[in-house]
Design a protein around this motif. Structure first.
Motif, short mmCIF file in Angstrom:
data_model
loop_
_atom_site.label_atom_id
_atom_site.label_comp_id
_atom_site.label_asym_id
_atom_site.label_seq_id
_atom_site.Cartn_x
_atom_site.Cartn_y
_atom_site.Cartn_z
N LEU A 240 -8.49 -5.55 59.08
CA LEU A 240 -7.30 -6.19 58.50
C LEU A 240 -7.30 -6.17 56.98
N THR A 241 -7.65 -5.02 56.40
CA THR A 241 -7.72 -4.93 54.94
C THR A 241 -6.56 -4.15 54.33
N TYR A 242 -5.69 -3.52 55.14
CA TYR A 242 -4.62 -2.70 54.59
C TYR A 242 -3.31 -3.47 54.48
N GLY A 243 -2.77 -3.52 53.26
CA GLY A 243 -1.41 -4.00 53.06
C GLY A 243 -0.44 -2.87 53.39
N TYR A 244 0.85 -3.09 53.14
CA TYR A 244 1.83 -2.10 53.59
C TYR A 244 1.72 -0.78 52.84
N ARG A 245 1.21 -0.79 51.60
CA ARG A 245 1.10 0.46 50.85
C ARG A 245 0.03 1.37 51.45
N ARG A 246 -1.18 0.84 51.65
CA ARG A 246 -2.23 1.65 52.26
C ARG A 246 -1.89 1.98 53.71
N MET A 247 -1.26 1.04 54.38
CA MET A 247 -0.87 1.29 55.77
C MET A 247 0.11 2.46 55.85
N LYS A 248 1.02 2.54 54.92
CA LYS A 248 1.99 3.65 54.89
C LYS A 248 1.26 4.99 54.75
N ILE A 249 0.28 5.04 53.86
CA ILE A 249 -0.48 6.28 53.64
C ILE A 249 -1.25 6.66 54.90
N ALA A 250 -1.91 5.65 55.51
CA ALA A 250 -2.72 5.91 56.70
C ALA A 250 -1.87 6.36 57.89
N ILE A 251 -0.73 5.71 58.08
CA ILE A 251 0.15 6.06 59.20
C ILE A 251 0.72 7.47 59.03
N GLU A 252 1.19 7.76 57.84
CA GLU A 252 1.76 9.08 57.60
C GLU A 252 0.73 10.19 57.74
N ALA A 253 -0.54 9.88 57.40
CA ALA A 253 -1.61 10.87 57.57
C ALA A 253 -1.88 11.12 59.06
N GLN A 254 -1.72 10.08 59.88
CA GLN A 254 -1.99 10.22 61.32
C GLN A 254 -0.80 10.80 62.08
N LEU A 255 0.40 10.33 61.76
CA LEU A 255 1.59 10.72 62.52
C LEU A 255 2.31 11.93 61.95
N HIS A 256 2.00 12.27 60.70
CA HIS A 256 2.56 13.47 60.07
C HIS A 256 4.09 13.43 59.90
N TYR A 257 4.63 12.23 59.67
CA TYR A 257 6.04 12.13 59.30
C TYR A 257 6.22 10.86 58.44
N PRO A 258 7.21 10.86 57.54
CA PRO A 258 7.38 9.72 56.61
C PRO A 258 7.87 8.45 57.31
N VAL A 259 7.39 7.32 56.85
CA VAL A 259 7.80 6.02 57.38
C VAL A 259 8.16 5.11 56.21
N ASN A 260 9.29 4.44 56.28
CA ASN A 260 9.73 3.57 55.19
C ASN A 260 8.79 2.39 55.01
N HIS A 261 8.41 2.10 53.77
CA HIS A 261 7.44 1.03 53.50
C HIS A 261 7.99 -0.35 53.90
N LYS A 262 9.32 -0.53 53.82
CA LYS A 262 9.91 -1.82 54.21
C LYS A 262 9.78 -2.03 55.72
N ARG A 263 9.91 -0.95 56.46
CA ARG A 263 9.75 -1.03 57.92
C ARG A 263 8.31 -1.40 58.27
N ILE A 264 7.37 -0.82 57.55
CA ILE A 264 5.95 -1.12 57.78
C ILE A 264 5.67 -2.58 57.47
N ALA A 265 6.17 -3.06 56.32
CA ALA A 265 5.95 -4.46 55.94
C ALA A 265 6.56 -5.41 56.97
N ARG A 266 7.75 -5.07 57.47
CA ARG A 266 8.41 -5.91 58.48
C ARG A 266 7.61 -5.97 59.77
N LEU A 267 7.13 -4.82 60.22
CA LEU A 267 6.36 -4.77 61.47
C LEU A 267 5.00 -5.43 61.32
N GLN A 268 4.39 -5.31 60.16
CA GLN A 268 3.10 -5.98 59.94
C GLN A 268 3.28 -7.50 60.02
#
Length: 310
Positions: A83-111
């Motif tokens: 539980l160390t990733y905020g939405y910025r690092r989470m965005k980078i990690a997710i995009e690296a795994q899923l290989h498509y862009p994700v809006n940072h506001k959506r990530i923050a909302r879901l977190q």
């Protein structure tokens, strides 16, 4: 069975609720009421088309499925990173795994909605005064220029306290500004000068340097004659923050803040042995796996990339 007039009277809730609302907001109200009233009547009262409403339903269902996949991915990442990733690092990690862009506001909302937010950091401790042979402060050569063009060009250093049960320990650390990699660290129960000097020696033991700048605050350890002599011996240039200005050494402060919020305050180690083992693992994780927002990858991976492209 309820007649058309009765349905329209009851469905007029949509009209009153949707007054001044955008079309999507009206669709959300209709979605909420569609199990109680016919969709045809709800759309009529809200002055929207049924075809538009069905397109909205299809899009939201698709988004819901996508959200579920993202949440599962987030949960796995936060489990791996404690539980160390905020939405910025989470965005980078997710995009690296899923290989498509994700809006940072959506990530923050879901977190936030799924209790997957990063742990909040705590405030810093005031240290005891040190008693060393003081040589004096040095100029602020770094001057908040935290960008290094290559490894081992600029290092920053500092000391922090660590609580282990009832015992207070101290940690001295060195960070490379090129990739925010932790170069060396030492843990001690003694606030004396020795563990700070040993940290410097450890770092130089496995790094080749030339015209290296080492920046610190104006703590007694760093203004001591012993520290200054050691840096001169290693042909390193000494730089110091302005007195009482923590922002001049912000990168080092930031590392200690992450260390405490992501590890120490969460595990609350009971013994020195437990603390040292957890820190060893954390440093390994921090250097080799933990994504740096600025670099878009972990420090060691970034340094390796440099050596391959240089």
């Amino acid at each position: 069975m309820e007649g058309r007039a009765g349905v329209q009277n009851r469905a007029s809730q949509v009209s009153s609720k949707s007054c001044g609302l955008k079309k999507k907001d009206k669709f959300r109200i209709i979605k909420r009421l569609k199990s109680q009233y016919p969709i045809r009547e709800l759309c009529f009262v809200a002055c929207v088309s049924r075809s538009g409403f069905y397109k909205f339903l299809k899009a939201t269902d698709k988004e819901s499925d996508g959200d579920h996949a993202l949440v599962q991915c987030m949960r796995a990442i936060q489990t791996e990173t404690s539980l160390t990733y905020g939405y910025r690092r989470m965005k980078i990690a997710i995009e690296a795994q899923l290989h498509y862009p994700v809006n940072h506001k959506r990530i923050a909302r879901l977190q936030k909605a799924n209790d997957l937010q990063a742990v909040i950091r705590r405030k810093r401790f005031n240290y005891p005064k040190s008693s060393f042979v003081i040589e004096g402060a040095k100029p602020n050569i770094l001057n908040r220029n935290f960008i290094a063009e290559k490894p081992n060009q600029k290092w920053v250093t500092d000391i922090t306290y660590l609580q282990s049960g009832s015992q207070r320990l101290y940690m001295s650390a060195l960070l490379d500004l090129y990739n925010n990699e932790l170069v060396a660290y030492r843990i001690s129960s003694d606030f004396g000068i020795a563990f700070v000097l040993e940290t410097i020696k450890d770092a130089f033991a496995h790094r080749l340097t030339e015209n290296l700048l080492i920046h610190s605050d104006q703590g007694g350890h760093y203004m001591s004659l012993a520290y200054s002599n050691l840096l001169s011996e290693k042909r390193a240039i000494q730089s110091m923050s302005r007195r009482g200005n923590c922002w001049d050494n912000a990168v080092m402060e930031n590392f200690f803040s992450h260390l405490k919020s992501e590890l120490i305050h969460r595990i609350k180690p009971k013994t020195r042995e437990e603390l040292e083992e957890k820190i060893r693992k954390y440093v390994d994780f921090y250097n080799k796996e933990r994504i740096q927002t600025k670099l878009k990858m972990a420090p060691v991976a970034y340094r390796s990339h440099f050596s391959q492209t240089a």
